[in-house]
Design a protein around this motif. Structure first.
Motif, PDB file in Angstrom:
ATOM      1  N   LYS A 134      -6.753   2.375  -7.817  1.00 34.90           N
ATOM      2  CA  LYS A 134      -7.584   1.831  -8.854  1.00 34.90           C
ATOM      3  C   LYS A 134      -6.568   1.207 -10.141  1.00 34.90           C
ATOM      4  N   ALA A 135      -6.673   2.197 -10.526  1.00 36.71           N
ATOM      5  CA  ALA A 135      -5.740   2.317 -12.228  1.00 36.71           C
ATOM      6  C   ALA A 135      -4.585   1.689 -11.767  1.00 36.71           C
ATOM      7  N   VAL A 136      -3.538   2.087 -11.085  1.00 37.67           N
ATOM      8  CA  VAL A 136      -2.726   1.405 -10.711  1.00 37.67           C
ATOM      9  C   VAL A 136      -2.618   0.295 -10.722  1.00 37.67           C
ATOM     10  N   ALA A 137      -3.579  -0.253  -9.665  1.00 39.31           N
ATOM     11  CA  ALA A 137      -3.369  -1.925  -9.277  1.00 39.31           C
ATOM     12  C   ALA A 137      -3.877  -2.490 -10.227  1.00 39.31           C
ATOM     13  N   ALA A 138      -4.838  -2.061 -11.520  1.00 38.60           N
ATOM     14  CA  ALA A 138      -5.097  -2.953 -12.960  1.00 38.60           C
ATOM     15  C   ALA A 138      -4.016  -2.996 -13.987  1.00 38.60           C
ATOM     16  N   GLN A 139      -3.213  -2.302 -14.027  1.00 41.39           N
ATOM     17  CA  GLN A 139      -2.620  -1.782 -15.119  1.00 41.39           C
ATOM     18  C   GLN A 139      -1.095  -2.569 -15.026  1.00 41.39           C
TER      19      GLN A 139
ATOM     20  N   MET B 153       0.089  14.008  -6.318  1.00 37.73           N
ATOM     21  CA  MET B 153      -0.938  14.750  -5.056  1.00 37.73           C
ATOM     22  C   MET B 153      -2.234  15.608  -5.842  1.00 37.73           C
ATOM     23  N   THR B 154      -3.791  15.442  -4.997  1.00 40.62           N
ATOM     24  CA  THR B 154      -3.780  16.199  -5.634  1.00 40.62           C
ATOM     25  C   THR B 154      -5.395  16.113  -4.769  1.00 40.62           C
ATOM     26  N   ASP B 155      -6.275  17.292  -4.895  1.00 38.14           N
ATOM     27  CA  ASP B 155      -6.879  18.553  -4.338  1.00 38.14           C
ATOM     28  C   ASP B 155      -8.707  17.292  -4.570  1.00 38.14           C
ATOM     29  N   ASP B 156      -8.289  16.399  -5.340  1.00 43.17           N
ATOM     30  CA  ASP B 156      -9.890  15.266  -5.035  1.00 43.17           C
ATOM     31  C   ASP B 156      -9.819  14.042  -5.509  1.00 43.17           C
ATOM     32  N   ALA B 157     -10.429  14.055  -3.799  1.00 41.07           N
ATOM     33  CA  ALA B 157     -10.317  12.907  -3.299  1.00 41.07           C
ATOM     34  C   ALA B 157     -10.907  12.009  -4.411  1.00 41.07           C
ATOM     35  N   ALA B 158     -11.926  11.769  -5.255  1.00 42.21           N
ATOM     36  CA  ALA B 158     -12.255  11.118  -5.675  1.00 42.21           C
ATOM     37  C   ALA B 158     -11.322  10.212  -7.239  1.00 42.21           C
ATOM     38  N   LEU B 159     -10.380  11.341  -7.861  1.00 43.10           N
ATOM     39  CA  LEU B 159      -9.614  10.532  -8.322  1.00 43.10           C
ATOM     40  C   LEU B 159      -8.522  10.242  -7.750  1.00 43.10           C
ATOM     41  N   ALA B 160      -8.285  10.875  -7.183  1.00 45.83           N
ATOM     42  CA  ALA B 160      -7.135   9.918  -5.508  1.00 45.83           C
ATOM     43  C   ALA B 160      -7.184   8.628  -5.546  1.00 45.83           C
ATOM     44  N   ALA B 161      -8.426   8.404  -5.673  1.00 49.43           N
ATOM     45  CA  ALA B 161      -9.311   6.558  -5.652  1.00 49.43           C
ATOM     46  C   ALA B 161      -9.157   6.302  -6.975  1.00 49.43           C
ATOM     47  N   GLU B 162      -9.636   6.538  -7.638  1.00 50.38           N
ATOM     48  CA  GLU B 162      -9.197   6.469  -9.187  1.00 50.38           C
ATOM     49  C   GLU B 162      -8.215   5.827  -9.951  1.00 50.38           C
ATOM     50  N   VAL B 163      -7.299   6.748  -9.301  1.00 52.51           N
ATOM     51  CA  VAL B 163      -5.688   6.669 -10.204  1.00 52.51           C
ATOM     52  C   VAL B 163      -5.346   5.296  -9.244  1.00 52.51           C
TER      53      VAL B 163
ATOM     54  N   ASP C  42      -6.710   7.299 -16.043  1.00 50.73           N
ATOM     55  CA  ASP C  42      -5.482   6.079 -16.332  1.00 50.73           C
ATOM     56  C   ASP C  42      -4.857   6.778 -16.983  1.00 50.73           C
ATOM     57  N   TRP C  43      -4.053   7.953 -16.991  1.00 50.55           N
ATOM     58  CA  TRP C  43      -2.979   8.686 -17.878  1.00 50.55           C
ATOM     59  C   TRP C  43      -1.967   8.297 -16.391  1.00 50.55           C
ATOM     60  N   ILE C  44      -2.451   9.286 -15.215  1.00 45.19           N
ATOM     61  CA  ILE C  44      -2.131   9.546 -14.065  1.00 45.19           C
ATOM     62  C   ILE C  44      -1.170   8.327 -13.838  1.00 45.19           C
ATOM     63  N   ALA C  45      -2.551   7.110 -13.736  1.00 43.69           N
ATOM     64  CA  ALA C  45      -1.534   5.664 -13.342  1.00 43.69           C
ATOM     65  C   ALA C  45      -0.574   4.823 -14.182  1.00 43.69           C
ATOM     66  N   ALA C  46      -0.464   5.576 -15.685  1.00 45.18           N
ATOM     67  CA  ALA C  46       0.635   5.036 -15.924  1.00 45.18           C
ATOM     68  C   ALA C  46       1.956   4.897 -15.814  1.00 45.18           C
TER      69      ALA C  46
ATOM     70  N   MET D 143       0.679  -1.151  -0.380  1.00 45.86           N
ATOM     71  CA  MET D 143      -0.048   0.622   0.461  1.00 45.86           C
ATOM     72  C   MET D 143       0.851   1.259  -0.419  1.00 45.86           C
ATOM     73  N   PRO D 144       0.610   2.569  -0.335  1.00 45.19           N
ATOM     74  CA  PRO D 144       1.327   3.781  -0.738  1.00 45.19           C
ATOM     75  C   PRO D 144       1.215   3.903   0.571  1.00 45.19           C
ATOM     76  N   ILE D 145       1.562   4.830   0.891  1.00 46.26           N
ATOM     77  CA  ILE D 145       1.479   6.550   1.835  1.00 46.26           C
ATOM     78  C   ILE D 145       0.167   6.802   1.542  1.00 46.26           C
TER      79      ILE D 145
END
Lengths: 430, 430
Positions: A283-288, A271-281, A250-254, A1-3
């Protein structure tokens, strides 16, 4: 798990400080080994190089086979596909064009006192380029190190690259040829650094050594600093991606995984101000990761050193960015230039969603040799200026000297350096 | 007796090589002490600083007296004579004018592929300036180190200077005020370097440390390199005077002694094609030594490290100059510019008979912090660029990315970095 850290949490400061101070490599214990190897090469020259290459690279050489012949380089170039050579040439041309803009100007001015002053830039007389062997043997790094030296006008560029069990990377040799490297030797480790710094029977010494290497190479470079110049000691690579809700997760995860695949010690931070984006990233990291050839390395890097920083306001978080002083900084926000303009410490900034760091690693034009481990606070990426030095120039005539003499002699006197003062006044009594 | 070499002698090459490799200082044994001091300051902060200052400088401090107050600096300025303050201001103004010419340019260009690239220079956020105590406490060095930082735009310049037994040099404090130093602390040695690098309760850390110091200071700077940036490690000062039959031997002797009076390890070398001039210079050195306050130091330096190189042809001897790579090079010949144009390696060149090095030490304008011990082969004198760093910038739009994608992905694939390639291709599938 990342920090995961949120700057609205009470314990954010503590967690952020821990992130800053996390050691990602230990290399003190190799210093003694590097020192011994350097002493051996200084004492025994080629014979020591040959012995270490046999021991560490399982390769038996003679003095005349230390150097890679032009015929071998011809053969390596012939072994590369035309498409790949063309890609290499695209990269070379773009890197050269960018670096040509960095050539510094000379200066020469006569002031109102009649005193002339200025400076002159000249290329370093000979430069050594260390290229790692094995999996970290990157043709792109050959280009990034050699081209600025060539643009600077360095008359002798020497490359060293270990070839464990004799295995060479044809594309590395092709890149050396393309970039204008003058001599290539199949040696590596602290012994190669020592040979470049002090010379052997076969290898003439250089005045500066650049290029990344393992802990032994880094320790050896630190040891020979002074005898020769060195570039920075490179640590594990790192990226900070700053993104707002307009970014594609998806791009950020890549991008985070492109950094993480380098090395288990690499570091990827969002670093983001959007908790939803953080969660999606996340998920995308795990998928990729699931379909990545280097999933083992990238997954471990992400798990051990990855981090997601949730902040209330990106602009207000700029001081955090300056403290991280990232080697690579991607800004994927609605107005990337605005945020970039507020940031003091970063090695390279990639602006907007269509500028993945990987473009800069290969063909963007800017150098990919960049300050790691927070050293962007005080240093810059590799450039043409790293292969040149400035000589200052001063010329007084009798009248100029007379104008400056009183201040100079008073200060010399105040510093207790009477011979300094006399070297001025003796010229006034004509 | 200084070393005498003639390039028409059979044993010249041997003698010249010995001159090049002569060690003028040993400092390896102090490294362990410096390491211990750094560890103590990191662990105990102000308390360690206070303990070391009591022990090494015979001065008892408290946390609130570590810093030199503005009132103390006011008093120091008031204690300096108006003439001396005026000389200092003359020096400051000329040094500032020269260094303003060095401010580097930003760059931002859109190329034919539609890709924008460039770089941006920014000042280092905080810089520490080490100023030696005692006899080597030079106000001119404060100016030479602080002014380029100020011109660069460094927002926080911190000076440390030991004051053994509490003795301060008012002119050093006046120079600090004049140059715009923001904070002054009365500490020195490896402990001051550690405080600047890691910070204590009272002293906030800086990002880069510059300035000369003794062997402990040099060892400490080497140790903290990486945590912070450092300037070069300064060795003993040196001058090479190249002169032909048109030169005045008394002036040359004065210049050789001005160098020699710095330190018993300083080095003064004369290179000439005129044996008669060489003999006259040697006589003049002996004569001038007799009336020099620092005759003991200057005489020992001249005896131990002085050298006279007689050469058949000055232009043909340029390769010898490049091998010596002198910190200071005076050219006192009929056509000094012509010879200067042939020389690659020198920290600073002083052209013609009316430009004694001492003018450059104080008021010429160029910096007097210059590469010693042959490091002019690969490094430059201190300048504005040493207090700034360059952040590279890259911006692709969708079309630019599409143009660069094939070369980038092919190279990524060839390097076995599939996640790099994917970070590019994922952006193309829209």
């Amino acid at each position: 798990m990342p920090i995961r850290l949120d700057d609205r949490d009470a314990r954010f400061a503590e967690g952020f400080a821990a992130l800053l101070s996390a050691k990602r490599e230990v290399s003190e214990e190799v210093d003694r080994v590097a020192a011994d190897i350097i002493a051996e090469v200084r004492a025994r020259g080629d014979a020591a190089l040959i012995a270490y290459t046999s021991r560490f690279d399982a390769l038996d050489l003679a003095p005349r086979t230390l150097r890679v012949s032009e015929a071998e380089i011809d053969a390596a170039v012939a072994a590369c596909s035309p498409e790949l050579l063309e890609a290499l040439e695209t990269a070379r041309a773009r890197i050269e064009t960018y670096h040509r803009r960095q050539k510094p100007e000379d200066s020469w001015v006569k002031d109102e006192a009649g005193v002339e002053s200025g400076w002159r830039w000249s290329a370093i007389e000979a430069v050594g380029l260390y290229v790692p062997g094995g999996t970290a043997s990157y043709p792109s790094s050959v280009l990034m190190n050699a081209i600025p030296a060539k643009v600077a006008g360095v008359p002798r560029i020497v490359m060293v690259a270990p070839t464990p069990r004799g295995e060479t990377n044809p594309l590395v040799l092709a890149a050396a040829r393309l970039a204008g490297v003058d001599e290539v030797y199949r040696i590596g480790g602290a012994q190669a650094v020592a040979a470049l710094a002090y010379g052997t029977e076969t290898i003439a010494p250089v005045a500066k050594i650049v290029g990344p290497g393992n802990a032994y190479v880094a320790a050896a470079k630190r040891r020979v600093f002074g005898q020769v110049g060195i570039d920075m000691i490179a640590g594990p690579s790192e990226v900070l991606v700053i993104a707002d809700r307009t970014a594609n997760p998806d791009w950020i995860a890549a991008d985070l995984l492109a950094q993480a695949e380098h090395d288990v010690s690499a570091q990827s931070i969002l670093m983001t101000d959007d908790a939803a984006l953080a969660a999606e990233v996340e998920k995308a990291v795990a998928a990729q990761l699931a379909t990545l050839p280097r999933a083992g390395i990238a997954g471990k890097s992400w798990q051990d050193f990855g981090a997601i920083l949730l902040v209330a306001d990106l602009e207000a978080a700029v001081p955090l960015v300056d403290r991280l002083a990232p080697e690579h900084l991607e800004i994927i926000t609605e107005h990337p230039e605005r945020l970039a303009g507020l940031i003091r410490n970063a090695g390279a900034i990639f602006l907007g969603g269509h500028t993945p760091e990987a473009i800069g690693d290969y063909v963007g034009g800017p150098n990919h040799v960049l300050p790691t481990a927070r050293s962007a606070r005080f240093s810059s990426g590799l450039g043409v200026g790293d292969f040149m030095k400035r000589t200052s120039l001063l010329k007084c005539g009798p009248e100029g000297l007379r104008r400056l003499a009183p201040a100079a002699t008073q200060l010399a006197e105040a510093e207790g350096l009477q011979a300094h003062g006399r070297s001025v006044t003796i010229r006034l009594n004509l």
